[in-house]
Design a protein around this motif. Structure first.
Motif, PDB file in Angstrom:
ATOM      1  N   ASN A  84       0.825  -1.209   0.000  1.00 20.04           N
ATOM      2  CA  ASN A  84       0.000   0.000   0.000  1.00 20.04           C
ATOM      3  C   ASN A  84       0.860   1.260   0.000  1.00 20.04           C
ATOM      4  OD1 ASN A  84      -2.597  -1.131   0.013  1.00 20.04           O
ATOM      5  ND2 ASN A  84      -2.559  -1.426   2.232  1.00 20.04           N
ATOM      6  N   GLY A  85       2.177   1.074   0.173  1.00 21.66           N
ATOM      7  CA  GLY A  85       3.066   2.225   0.285  1.00 21.66           C
ATOM      8  C   GLY A  85       3.129   2.795   1.684  1.00 21.66           C
ATOM      9  N   ASP A  86       2.557   2.081   2.669  1.00 18.73           N
ATOM     10  CA  ASP A  86       2.608   2.518   4.073  1.00 18.73           C
ATOM     11  C   ASP A  86       3.880   1.952   4.701  1.00 18.73           C
ATOM     12  OD1 ASP A  86       0.170   3.810   3.860  1.00 18.73           O
ATOM     13  OD2 ASP A  86      -0.975   2.068   4.516  1.00 18.73           O
ATOM     14  N   TYR A  87       5.014   2.515   4.292  1.00 17.86           N
ATOM     15  CA  TYR A  87       6.294   1.918   4.662  1.00 17.86           C
ATOM     16  C   TYR A  87       6.615   2.022   6.149  1.00 17.86           C
ATOM     17  CZ  TYR A  87       6.880   1.907  -0.384  1.00 17.86           C
ATOM     18  OH  TYR A  87       6.698   1.697  -1.733  1.00 17.86           O
ATOM     19  N   THR A  88       6.199   3.093   6.786  1.00 21.73           N
ATOM     20  CA  THR A  88       6.454   3.227   8.223  1.00 21.73           C
ATOM     21  C   THR A  88       5.707   2.143   8.995  1.00 21.73           C
ATOM     22  OG1 THR A  88       6.785   5.621   8.028  1.00 21.73           O
ATOM     23  CG2 THR A  88       6.265   4.760  10.214  1.00 21.73           C
ATOM     24  N   LYS A  89       4.431   1.951   8.647  1.00 22.61           N
ATOM     25  CA  LYS A  89       3.633   0.913   9.300  1.00 22.61           C
ATOM     26  C   LYS A  89       4.178  -0.467   8.965  1.00 22.61           C
ATOM     27  CE  LYS A  89      -0.786   3.370   9.603  1.00 22.61           C
ATOM     28  NZ  LYS A  89      -2.217   3.357   9.190  1.00 22.61           N
ATOM     29  N   ALA A  90       4.586  -0.656   7.726  1.00 22.77           N
ATOM     30  CA  ALA A  90       5.113  -1.958   7.317  1.00 22.77           C
ATOM     31  C   ALA A  90       6.375  -2.306   8.103  1.00 22.77           C
ATOM     32  CB  ALA A  90       5.408  -1.955   5.821  1.00 22.77           C
ATOM     33  N   ASN A 115      12.318   0.645   4.934  1.00 21.90           N
ATOM     34  CA  ASN A 115      13.116   1.752   5.465  1.00 21.90           C
ATOM     35  C   ASN A 115      13.946   2.427   4.371  1.00 21.90           C
ATOM     36  OD1 ASN A 115      12.312   1.800   8.163  1.00 21.90           O
ATOM     37  ND2 ASN A 115      13.697   0.139   8.717  1.00 21.90           N
ATOM     38  N   ASN A 116      14.439   1.643   3.423  1.00 17.49           N
ATOM     39  CA  ASN A 116      15.173   2.228   2.305  1.00 17.49           C
ATOM     40  C   ASN A 116      14.254   3.129   1.487  1.00 17.49           C
ATOM     41  OD1 ASN A 116      16.970   2.772   0.190  1.00 17.49           O
ATOM     42  ND2 ASN A 116      17.679   0.674   0.057  1.00 17.49           N
ATOM     43  N   ASN A 117      13.038   2.670   1.230  1.00 18.67           N
ATOM     44  CA  ASN A 117      12.075   3.486   0.487  1.00 18.67           C
ATOM     45  C   ASN A 117      11.762   4.795   1.208  1.00 18.67           C
ATOM     46  OD1 ASN A 117      11.907   1.573  -1.526  1.00 18.67           O
ATOM     47  ND2 ASN A 117       9.992   0.679  -0.821  1.00 18.67           N
ATOM     48  N   LEU A 118      11.643   4.720   2.520  1.00 25.17           N
ATOM     49  CA  LEU A 118      11.377   5.931   3.302  1.00 25.17           C
ATOM     50  C   LEU A 118      12.547   6.915   3.196  1.00 25.17           C
ATOM     51  CD1 LEU A 118       9.834   4.371   6.546  1.00 25.17           C
ATOM     52  CD2 LEU A 118       8.657   5.904   4.952  1.00 25.17           C
ATOM     53  N   ALA A 119      13.758   6.379   3.196  1.00 25.32           N
ATOM     54  CA  ALA A 119      14.953   7.228   3.194  1.00 25.32           C
ATOM     55  C   ALA A 119      15.125   7.994   1.895  1.00 25.32           C
ATOM     56  CB  ALA A 119      16.192   6.382   3.472  1.00 25.32           C
ATOM     57  N   ILE A 120      14.675   7.411   0.795  1.00 23.03           N
ATOM     58  CA  ILE A 120      14.921   8.050  -0.509  1.00 23.03           C
ATOM     59  C   ILE A 120      13.678   8.676  -1.126  1.00 23.03           C
ATOM     60  CG2 ILE A 120      16.841   6.473  -0.968  1.00 23.03           C
ATOM     61  CD1 ILE A 120      14.993   5.001  -2.951  1.00 23.03           C
ATOM     62  N   ALA A 121      12.570   8.679  -0.385  1.00 25.19           N
ATOM     63  CA  ALA A 121      11.332   9.257  -0.917  1.00 25.19           C
ATOM     64  C   ALA A 121      11.539  10.720  -1.296  1.00 25.19           C
ATOM     65  CB  ALA A 121      10.220   9.129   0.116  1.00 25.19           C
ATOM     66  N   LYS A 122      11.101  11.094  -2.495  1.00 27.91           N
ATOM     67  CA  LYS A 122      11.321  12.445  -3.001  1.00 27.91           C
ATOM     68  C   LYS A 122      10.626  13.508  -2.171  1.00 27.91           C
ATOM     69  CE  LYS A 122      12.145  11.111  -7.818  1.00 27.91           C
ATOM     70  NZ  LYS A 122      11.690  11.249  -9.227  1.00 27.91           N
ATOM     71  N   ASP A 123       9.460  13.175  -1.628  1.00 27.34           N
ATOM     72  CA  ASP A 123       8.700  14.154  -0.852  1.00 27.34           C
ATOM     73  C   ASP A 123       8.980  14.040   0.648  1.00 27.34           C
ATOM     74  OD1 ASP A 123       7.539  11.698  -0.518  1.00 27.34           O
ATOM     75  OD2 ASP A 123       5.466  12.392  -0.733  1.00 27.34           O
ATOM     76  N   SER A 124      10.062  13.356   0.990  1.00 28.96           N
ATOM     77  CA  SER A 124      10.396  13.128   2.394  1.00 28.96           C
ATOM     78  C   SER A 124      10.733  14.429   3.125  1.00 28.96           C
ATOM     79  CB  SER A 124      11.584  12.168   2.504  1.00 28.96           C
ATOM     80  OG  SER A 124      11.992  12.026   3.845  1.00 28.96           O
ATOM     81  N   LYS A 125      10.245  14.542   4.350  1.00 31.55           N
ATOM     82  CA  LYS A 125      10.559  15.688   5.208  1.00 31.55           C
ATOM     83  C   LYS A 125      11.554  15.297   6.297  1.00 31.55           C
ATOM     84  CE  LYS A 125       6.089  17.928   4.389  1.00 31.55           C
ATOM     85  NZ  LYS A 125       4.833  18.450   5.001  1.00 31.55           N
TER      86      LYS A 125
END
Length: 222
Positions: A84-90, A115-125
């Motif tokens: 679902n793209g809910d990487y933090t929950k996953a 966690n890798n996906n979260l780290a490189i997300a373009k819209d990451s804050k």
């Protein structure tokens, strides 16, 4: 649940061969049992087999906390959340799986990938420090997965990607966290892992290209 039925339905999902293999492992474990006693787990399994990850996650979340000690249910929840793209929950769900089953290489794999996906997300804050922490955690989890399943080429490939991403993060000269030595080390480790993948299949052009790119990135560090 019939194993033949599970295999047939899973083959219809457009998840890719490697992803399907991971899903089959857990779903087959469930299939070897009779229908789960929890109706929300049964609904979650059906939704997952139908490729409806949003509904699957919703039903499996409702199965908690009753099934919070069942690593198979938590794995299916994390798997649904990941897709679902809910990487933090996953990542949180797979962490719970690992607490209950420390030899679950697939859980380490998905936690690391999330966690890798979260780290490189373009819209990451996230801050640079937080991104570095996620990538470091990802690398550590891939390493743990490799210790369980030492001959799984995709684990080396994905750890190489995490090392490469760490090299990019630490090797951006304008960034506050720039560190040439750390970036060089990360690229060197990425190259080692990519070359390990080539020992399983030397004809992989995509991996050969990644080795060349990692060397160029490393050699062009300022």
């Amino acid at each position: 649940m019939n194993l033949k039925f599970v295999g047939t339905r899973l083959r219809t999902l457009k998840l890719g061969i490697a992803t399907l293999a991971l899903a089959v492992t857990t779903l087959s474990a469930h299939a070897q049992q009779e229908e789960h006693s929890n109706p929300n787990v049964r609904l979650g399994q059906k939704a997952l087999l139908d490729g409806d990850f949003k509904s699957a996650a919703s039903h499996l979340e409702k199965a908690l906390p009753a099934e919070s000690k069942d690593p198979n249910v938590l794995y299916l929840l994390g798997y649904s959340q990941f897709h679902n793209g809910d990487y933090t929950k996953a990542a949180a769900s797979f962490s719970k799986v690992i607490m209950l089953d420390s030899k679950n290489a697939n859980a380490y794999y998905y936690k690391a990938k999330a966690n890798n996906n979260l780290a490189i997300a373009k819209d990451s804050k996230l801050s640079l420090a937080q991104k570095e922490q996620l990538l470091t955690s990802s690398i550590a989890d891939y390493t743990k997965a490799i210790s369980v399943n030492v001959n799984d080429a995709k684990l080396y490939q994905n750890r190489a990607i995490a090392y490469r991403d760490l090299g990019i993060l630490k090797g951006t000269s304008e960034a506050a966290n720039y560190n040439k030595a750390d970036a060089t080390d990360a690229y060197n480790k990425a190259i080692v892992d990519y070359e390990k993948v080539l020992t399983y299949d030397a004809a992989r052009k995509d991996i050969q290209t990644e080795v060349k790119k990692a060397k160029v990135y490393r050699d062009n560090l300022k």
